[in-house]
Write an enzyme that holds these catalytic residues in place. Sequence first.
Site, PDB file in Angstrom:
ATOM      1  N   ASP A 127      71.878 -27.443  40.022  1.00  0.00           N
ATOM      2  CA  ASP A 127      71.938 -28.418  38.924  1.00  0.00           C
ATOM      3  C   ASP A 127      71.423 -27.742  37.652  1.00  0.00           C
ATOM      4  O   ASP A 127      70.988 -26.582  37.679  1.00  0.00           O
ATOM      5  CB  ASP A 127      71.139 -29.692  39.257  1.00  0.00           C
ATOM      6  CG  ASP A 127      69.733 -29.402  39.740  1.00  0.00           C
ATOM      7  OD1 ASP A 127      69.140 -28.388  39.279  1.00  0.00           O
ATOM      8  OD2 ASP A 127      69.206 -30.158  40.571  1.00  0.00           O
TER       9      ASP A 127
ATOM     10  N   LYS B  68      78.260 -31.611  36.122  1.00  0.00           N
ATOM     11  CA  LYS B  68      79.237 -32.690  36.249  1.00  0.00           C
ATOM     12  C   LYS B  68      80.196 -32.568  35.066  1.00  0.00           C
ATOM     13  O   LYS B  68      79.759 -32.550  33.913  1.00  0.00           O
ATOM     14  CB  LYS B  68      78.492 -34.033  36.195  1.00  0.00           C
ATOM     15  CG  LYS B  68      79.170 -35.110  36.992  1.00  0.00           C
ATOM     16  CD  LYS B  68      78.389 -36.386  36.954  1.00  0.00           C
ATOM     17  CE  LYS B  68      77.510 -36.559  38.167  1.00  0.00           C
ATOM     18  NZ  LYS B  68      76.771 -37.811  38.177  1.00  0.00           N
TER      19      LYS B  68
ATOM     20  N   GLY C  37      69.841 -32.184  50.918  1.00  0.00           N
ATOM     21  CA  GLY C  37      70.988 -32.858  50.291  1.00  0.00           C
ATOM     22  C   GLY C  37      71.544 -32.095  49.088  1.00  0.00           C
ATOM     23  O   GLY C  37      72.762 -31.907  48.976  1.00  0.00           O
ATOM     24  N   THR C  38      70.660 -31.655  48.211  1.00  0.00           N
ATOM     25  CA  THR C  38      71.096 -30.951  46.996  1.00  0.00           C
ATOM     26  C   THR C  38      71.791 -29.646  47.372  1.00  0.00           C
ATOM     27  O   THR C  38      72.858 -29.307  46.838  1.00  0.00           O
ATOM     28  CB  THR C  38      69.870 -30.650  46.100  1.00  0.00           C
ATOM     29  OG1 THR C  38      69.165 -31.874  45.891  1.00  0.00           O
ATOM     30  CG2 THR C  38      70.264 -30.040  44.777  1.00  0.00           C
TER      31      THR C  38
HETATM   32  C1  R5P Z   1      65.088 -31.342  42.443  1.00  0.00           C
HETATM   33  O1  R5P Z   1      65.209 -31.558  41.307  1.00  0.00           O
HETATM   34  C2  R5P Z   1      64.675 -30.042  43.025  1.00  0.00           C
HETATM   35  O2  R5P Z   1      64.874 -28.972  42.159  1.00  0.00           O
HETATM   36  C3  R5P Z   1      65.421 -29.823  44.316  1.00  0.00           C
HETATM   37  O3  R5P Z   1      66.792 -29.660  44.023  1.00  0.00           O
HETATM   38  C4  R5P Z   1      65.209 -31.017  45.203  1.00  0.00           C
HETATM   39  O4  R5P Z   1      63.852 -31.314  45.311  1.00  0.00           O
HETATM   40  C5  R5P Z   1      65.783 -30.772  46.556  1.00  0.00           C
HETATM   41  O5  R5P Z   1      65.621 -31.931  47.313  1.00  0.00           O
HETATM   42  P1  R5P Z   1      66.579 -32.243  48.520  1.00  0.00           P
HETATM   43  O6  R5P Z   1      66.577 -31.029  49.413  1.00  0.00           O
HETATM   44  O7  R5P Z   1      65.975 -33.442  49.173  1.00  0.00           O
HETATM   45  O8  R5P Z   1      67.930 -32.521  47.976  1.00  0.00           O
END
Ligand code: R5P
Length: 300
Positions: free
Chosen positions: A174, A197, A230-231
């Site tokens: 992101d 996005k 998830g990310t």
């Molecule tokens: C979020 O902004 C962090 O940089 C990570 O992308 C996030 O904490 C990852 O969390 P998860 O593995 O639950 O998607």
Amino acid sequence: MSLVVLGGSSSRTLAFKIAKELNVEFVGTETRKFPDGEKYVRILGDVSGKNVVVVQSMYHRPDEYLMEYFLIVDALKDLGAKKVIGVIPYFAYARQDQRFKPGEAISLKTVTKLIESAGTDELYVVDVHRHRVEEAEFSKLAKIPVFYLTAMPELAKYAVKHFNLDNPVVIGPDAEAEFWAKIAAETIGAEYDYLEKQRISDREVVIKPKKLNVKGREVLIVDDIVSTGGTMVRAIDIIKKGGAKRVISACTHPVLVEDALTKILLAGAEALIGTDTIPSPVSFVSVAPIIARSLRERYL
Ligand code: R5P
């Protein structure tokens, strides 16, 4: 200057490695719980007149490790420690750094205040979560010196060496992760980008790399934290659909809630590489040399 390293119960192995890297004394602690759940802490060494590095990550049971940290720091001050240098490799509570809904506690601010008031003289953190609070603002919150270390160069070097990456491209999942992707990419002389996005039409939105085409490329995806996965899974999916030849994932803090690792591997990453800020099955890179280097520059 006399420096010793003490390991709290969440980070004893890492603290021991840091002491070894620095060739200084390791100070142990006795920690246990009273029957009612309260914590007991005893410092097992002479710390009088010494600069004491306290290593304590806040993973799995952050509240418990924080309370233990407060007890350790306060005891060290009682026992005549000259300076307490807090090393919190994984700094939990960093994601709630603003009031998203009325009435919410700003956890990052609260925890920082408590760490400081316990008697911490300076603080070292590794790849602390950065969304809204930039480094300078975090320092302002803390009022004590805060040193920001990063594991991204070591993660990138490890990935290239152990997976023979050929002309890789580094991607952040992101916009916030572009910061990490840049550091990793610059270390290995690679291109970098992040997933964004993008609106195709009034009705269509796609998530894809902002500027680079990953078709046929070997891709290293980097992020600060993998929690539920998830990310990372979403990023792997997009990169794979974009035609990438290979995907390796890396993160500094492998929180790995439940089956996060399995999900990442099933999504098509060859591996997930993490560090030992949080001991885990993917902690292939140690942050001990990174932390030791910084402490050595300042204290030895
Ligand atoms: C979020 O902004 C962090 O940089 C990570 O992308 C996030 O904490 C990852 O969390 P998860 O593995 O639950 O998607």
